[in-house]
Design a protein around this motif. Structure first.
Motif, PDB file in Angstrom:
ATOM      1  N   ASN A 187      -1.808  -2.731  -0.064  1.00 36.29           N
ATOM      2  CA  ASN A 187      -1.152  -3.773  -0.547  1.00 36.29           C
ATOM      3  C   ASN A 187       0.335  -3.803   0.251  1.00 36.29           C
ATOM      4  O   ASN A 187       0.553  -4.869   0.651  1.00 36.29           O
ATOM      5  N   HIS A 191       1.807  -6.528   2.757  1.00 37.06           N
ATOM      6  CA  HIS A 191       3.019  -7.127   2.644  1.00 37.06           C
ATOM      7  C   HIS A 191       3.942  -7.093   3.886  1.00 37.06           C
ATOM      8  O   HIS A 191       4.535  -8.057   4.415  1.00 37.06           O
ATOM      9  N   HIS A 256      -2.342 -13.394   1.338  1.00 41.65           N
ATOM     10  CA  HIS A 256      -2.074 -13.591   0.228  1.00 41.65           C
ATOM     11  C   HIS A 256      -2.479 -14.569  -0.916  1.00 41.65           C
ATOM     12  O   HIS A 256      -2.691 -14.456  -2.240  1.00 41.65           O
ATOM     13  N   HIS A 270      -5.773  -5.862  -7.447  1.00 44.05           N
ATOM     14  CA  HIS A 270      -5.118  -6.725  -6.305  1.00 44.05           C
ATOM     15  C   HIS A 270      -5.433  -6.087  -4.831  1.00 44.05           C
ATOM     16  O   HIS A 270      -5.578  -6.502  -3.781  1.00 44.05           O
TER      17      HIS A 270
HETATM   18 FE   LIG Z   1       0.411  -8.257  -2.858  1.00 42.72          FE
END
Ligand SMILES: [Fe+2]
Length: 377
Positions: A187, A191, A256, A270
């Motif tokens: 994750n 980003h 995202h 997630h």
């Molecule tokens: Fe995220």
């Protein structure tokens, strides 16, 4: 090319380094606070880390709230706010991943402050966040509260939500299980990747995000392999700090948008969805964000011998696909029980996302998104 950009940097005080968890009490005193609420993930409340927070806060610790649940549900938030008001809490400390920090943010944002000064300035109760995962909530002014009955997540963004102090202590991440290390680590990688090619990024964020990619590439496999490797955990946490900074200061793009549409519909972790989708979205963007993805290839350690930028952009996507597999994470949507017949609704959901606007390659119809989802299925 003429470069133009606007940026507002959101700032927290950041303490980084092994053992810094023990400074939480000193930070509370520096802020002049006297009545602290300690929010902690249930799995961590009997850990040595929680014990050190209690010892460091000493007489400032008034109350603990450990009923933290995933996705920050409304009932958890409401109970926390009521407790904070009843006990006249003037400081919140949150130890945990995105859920604990999310609950901490909600309490500090909605509980009323007793001090007249803060009321006049419309500020919140200050929050000291101590993240134990790499998901980045501690760096953002974003709060997501879930109504479990309606299956809806309400997202609120306000500069006052960002924690006043963030303590990044790599020793606190030693016990993060390898699967959560891998998924929240990917994750953080996502980003950084999206911050490099997002339309709302800028040169400073790109530099930070590219450096974050290189650190995560080096450190994440080592952290998954050996949880207690201080060097790897430290470099990974710096990468996560950079990813959080990127996330807070550049709009996330199509990847995202897809992850939130999928996550909202199926309530999946997630980081797992992130891992499945990232290489496919990178491949989709490769013919438009070619130079950005070629720079990502360099950050990932792909030798620059091949000068064809488009080829390098595709190599970056391929490497991320292999990287995700090497960490033991799922690689196809069908492997996490998503039916092919659900993909159209997910694609349509993505079209309502702001993230579509920040994607480098224009998205004009749900069909384009559906094609990417099919590849990932
Ligand atoms: Fe995220």
């Amino acid at each position: 090319v003429i470069v133009r950009f606007d940026c507002n940097f959101l700032a927290s005080r950041v303490l980084f380094g092994p053992g810094r968890l023990g400074e939480v009490g000193a930070e509370a005193r520096r802020l002049g606070k006297q009545r602290a609420l300690f929010v902690c993930t249930p799995s961590l409340c009997s850990s040595t880390h929680a014990a050190r927070v209690r010892a460091s806060l000493g007489e400032l610790l008034v109350l603990e709230y450990t009923n933290v649940e995933p996705h920050v549900p409304v009932h958890v938030v409401e109970k926390g706010i009521a407790l904070a008001n009843r006990y006249k809490i003037d400081l919140v400390i949150a130890l945990g991943g995105g859920s604990a920090i999310g609950v901490g943010k909600a309490i500090t944002f909605y509980a009323s402050t007793s001090s007249e000064y803060t009321a006049i300035n419309q500020q919140c109760i200050p929050l000291i966040a101590i993240p134990t995962t790499y998901a980045g909530s501690e760096a953002t002014p974003v709060l997501g509260i879930t109504d479990l009955e309606l299956g809806q997540k309400q997202i609120l963004s306000d500069p006052r939500i960002i924690p006043r102090v963030v303590i990044y202590d790599p020793e606190v991440t030693f016990d993060l299980p390898s699967q959560l290390t891998a998924s929240t680590g990917v994750n953080a990688l996502a980003h950084c990747v999206e911050a490099v090619y997002s339309r709302s990024s800028n040169p400073l964020i790109r530099a930070v995000a590219l450096d974050g990619i290189a650190r995560i590439r080096w450190a994440l496999p080592r952290c998954v392999e050996t949880g207690q490797d201080l060097k790897a955990r430290s470099i990974m946490l710096i990468g996560a700090f950079m990813a959080g900074f990127s996330l807070a200061n550049a709009g996330m793009a199509l990847h995202h948008g897809i992850c939130h549409s999928l996550g909202g519909k199926f309530r999946l972790q997630h980081g797992i969805i992130n891992a499945i989708m990232l290489p496919h979205v990178m491949r989709y963007n490769a013919d438009t964000a070619t130079s950005a993805l070629a720079e990502i290839a360099s950050a990932l350690g792909i030798p620059a011998s091949d000068t064809d930028m488009y080829k390098r952009a595709l190599q970056a996507a391929d490497l991320v696909y292999e990287f995700v597999g090497s960490l033991g994470l799922p690689q196809r949507l069908r492997d996490i029980n998503i039916a092919e017949s659900d993909l159209l609704a997910v694609a349509e959901g993505v079209m309502h996302s702001r993230a579509v606007l920040d994607n480098p390659k224009p998205i004009t119809s749900a069909k384009q998104v559906l094609a990417i989802l099919r590849q990932a299925w």
